[in-house]
Design a protein around this motif. Sequence first.
Motif, mmCIF file in Angstrom:
data_model
loop_
_atom_site.group_PDB
_atom_site.id
_atom_site.type_symbol
_atom_site.label_atom_id
_atom_site.label_comp_id
_atom_site.label_asym_id
_atom_site.label_seq_id
_atom_site.Cartn_x
_atom_site.Cartn_y
_atom_site.Cartn_z
ATOM 1 N N ILE A 1 0.834 -1.207 0.000
ATOM 2 C CA ILE A 1 0.000 0.000 0.000
ATOM 3 C C ILE A 1 0.866 1.255 0.000
ATOM 4 O O ILE A 1 0.658 2.176 -0.794
ATOM 5 N N ILE A 2 1.861 1.298 0.882
ATOM 6 C CA ILE A 2 2.662 2.522 0.988
ATOM 7 C C ILE A 2 3.559 2.692 -0.245
ATOM 8 O O ILE A 2 3.747 3.804 -0.745
ATOM 9 N N PHE A 3 4.096 1.595 -0.769
ATOM 10 C CA PHE A 3 4.916 1.664 -1.977
ATOM 11 C C PHE A 3 4.065 2.152 -3.150
ATOM 12 O O PHE A 3 4.503 2.995 -3.943
ATOM 13 N N HIS A 4 2.851 1.651 -3.259
ATOM 14 C CA HIS A 4 1.942 2.069 -4.329
ATOM 15 C C HIS A 4 1.630 3.559 -4.232
ATOM 16 O O HIS A 4 1.541 4.245 -5.261
ATOM 17 N N GLN A 5 1.465 4.069 -3.014
ATOM 18 C CA GLN A 5 1.226 5.501 -2.850
ATOM 19 C C GLN A 5 2.407 6.316 -3.374
ATOM 20 O O GLN A 5 2.220 7.386 -3.955
ATOM 21 N N GLY A 6 3.618 5.804 -3.173
ATOM 22 C CA GLY A 6 4.799 6.480 -3.710
ATOM 23 C C GLY A 6 4.834 6.430 -5.232
ATOM 24 O O GLY A 6 5.147 7.420 -5.894
ATOM 25 N N VAL A 7 4.490 5.276 -5.806
ATOM 26 C CA VAL A 7 4.479 5.124 -7.265
ATOM 27 C C VAL A 7 3.443 6.056 -7.892
ATOM 28 O O VAL A 7 3.681 6.632 -8.959
ATOM 29 N N LEU A 8 2.286 6.221 -7.222
ATOM 30 C CA LEU A 8 1.242 7.091 -7.764
ATOM 31 C C LEU A 8 1.688 8.546 -7.874
ATOM 32 O O LEU A 8 1.120 9.305 -8.659
ATOM 33 N N LYS A 9 2.687 8.925 -7.104
ATOM 34 C CA LYS A 9 3.184 10.308 -7.150
ATOM 35 C C LYS A 9 4.139 10.539 -8.318
ATOM 36 O O LYS A 9 4.514 11.669 -8.593
ATOM 37 N N LEU A 10 4.549 9.480 -8.978
ATOM 38 C CA LEU A 10 5.485 9.592 -10.096
ATOM 39 C C LEU A 10 4.717 9.770 -11.399
ATOM 40 O O LEU A 10 3.683 9.144 -11.581
ATOM 41 N N PRO A 11 5.182 10.555 -12.314
ATOM 42 C CA PRO A 11 6.308 11.469 -12.184
ATOM 43 C C PRO A 11 5.933 12.649 -11.281
ATOM 44 O O PRO A 11 4.789 13.101 -11.283
ATOM 45 N N LEU B 1 9.757 14.448 -1.147
ATOM 46 C CA LEU B 1 10.232 13.674 0.010
ATOM 47 C C LEU B 1 9.211 12.621 0.432
ATOM 48 O O LEU B 1 9.581 11.520 0.827
ATOM 49 N N ALA B 2 7.934 12.966 0.343
ATOM 50 C CA ALA B 2 6.888 11.998 0.683
ATOM 51 C C ALA B 2 6.931 10.813 -0.276
ATOM 52 O O ALA B 2 6.853 9.658 0.150
ATOM 53 N N ALA B 3 7.067 11.088 -1.563
ATOM 54 C CA ALA B 3 7.138 10.005 -2.557
ATOM 55 C C ALA B 3 8.349 9.116 -2.308
ATOM 56 O O ALA B 3 8.238 7.884 -2.279
ATOM 57 N N LEU B 4 9.504 9.739 -2.100
ATOM 58 C CA LEU B 4 10.724 8.981 -1.833
ATOM 59 C C LEU B 4 10.592 8.176 -0.543
ATOM 60 O O LEU B 4 10.978 7.005 -0.481
ATOM 61 N N GLY B 5 10.035 8.796 0.488
ATOM 62 C CA GLY B 5 9.852 8.108 1.765
ATOM 63 C C GLY B 5 8.905 6.926 1.651
ATOM 64 O O GLY B 5 9.143 5.873 2.260
ATOM 65 N N GLY C 1 -1.603 21.753 -2.040
ATOM 66 C CA GLY C 1 -1.268 22.844 -1.136
ATOM 67 C C GLY C 1 0.014 22.624 -0.355
ATOM 68 O O GLY C 1 0.161 23.129 0.748
ATOM 69 N N ILE C 2 0.938 21.845 -0.919
ATOM 70 C CA ILE C 2 2.206 21.585 -0.227
ATOM 71 C C ILE C 2 3.371 21.928 -1.146
ATOM 72 O O ILE C 2 3.241 21.894 -2.373
ATOM 73 N N PRO C 3 4.519 22.271 -0.572
ATOM 74 C CA PRO C 3 5.700 22.568 -1.392
ATOM 75 C C PRO C 3 6.149 21.336 -2.177
ATOM 76 O O PRO C 3 5.996 20.199 -1.726
ATOM 77 N N PHE C 4 6.730 21.594 -3.341
ATOM 78 C CA PHE C 4 7.184 20.498 -4.207
ATOM 79 C C PHE C 4 8.217 19.621 -3.507
ATOM 80 O O PHE C 4 8.202 18.401 -3.662
ATOM 81 N N VAL C 5 9.113 20.227 -2.742
ATOM 82 C CA VAL C 5 10.153 19.457 -2.044
ATOM 83 C C VAL C 5 9.513 18.478 -1.064
ATOM 84 O O VAL C 5 9.913 17.315 -0.980
ATOM 85 N N LEU C 6 8.505 18.917 -0.332
ATOM 86 C CA LEU C 6 7.808 18.047 0.620
ATOM 87 C C LEU C 6 7.097 16.909 -0.109
ATOM 88 O O LEU C 6 7.119 15.763 0.337
ATOM 89 N N TYR C 7 6.498 17.231 -1.243
ATOM 90 C CA TYR C 7 5.825 16.225 -2.058
ATOM 91 C C TYR C 7 6.819 15.166 -2.544
ATOM 92 O O TYR C 7 6.563 13.961 -2.489
#
Length: 143
Positions: free
Chosen positions: A35-45, A63-67, A55-61
Amino acid sequence: MSAVDTILRPIGRNIESLPDLRAAHWLPRVLLAAIIFHQGVLKLPLTMATAESLGIPFVLYGLAALGELAAGAALIAGGLIRTPIGDVLTRVGGLTVALITFSVLVVVYQVFTMTPDIIWLSNQLHLLLIVGGLYFAARGNAA
């Protein structure tokens, strides 16, 4: 012998005869990691437009994907590596899942502006991810 002993004694014998399923930790581990890995994949690209829409900074977004990607991989790798390093990977992966998911609730969903019943009804998956992450953070490979 009391009535309670008469009832509980056979139950105790039956519980002791149940098999010890040592690999059962893989059921919640794989599901949580997937589930968490899929959430990261959904943020790509990663795009600036998507970060801005949340409503969040790109850097935070980013970092969330990488995390999310790293946490999913750490949970699986930690389970495969049955050494202290694997235990640390499991704990860090679990803690990362819990922290990222909690951050999503606070920053994106603004959970502190909701009433408790709305938090429960609209965020059950998030709450389950937090608890699952905390479980692996607390238990490591002893889970």
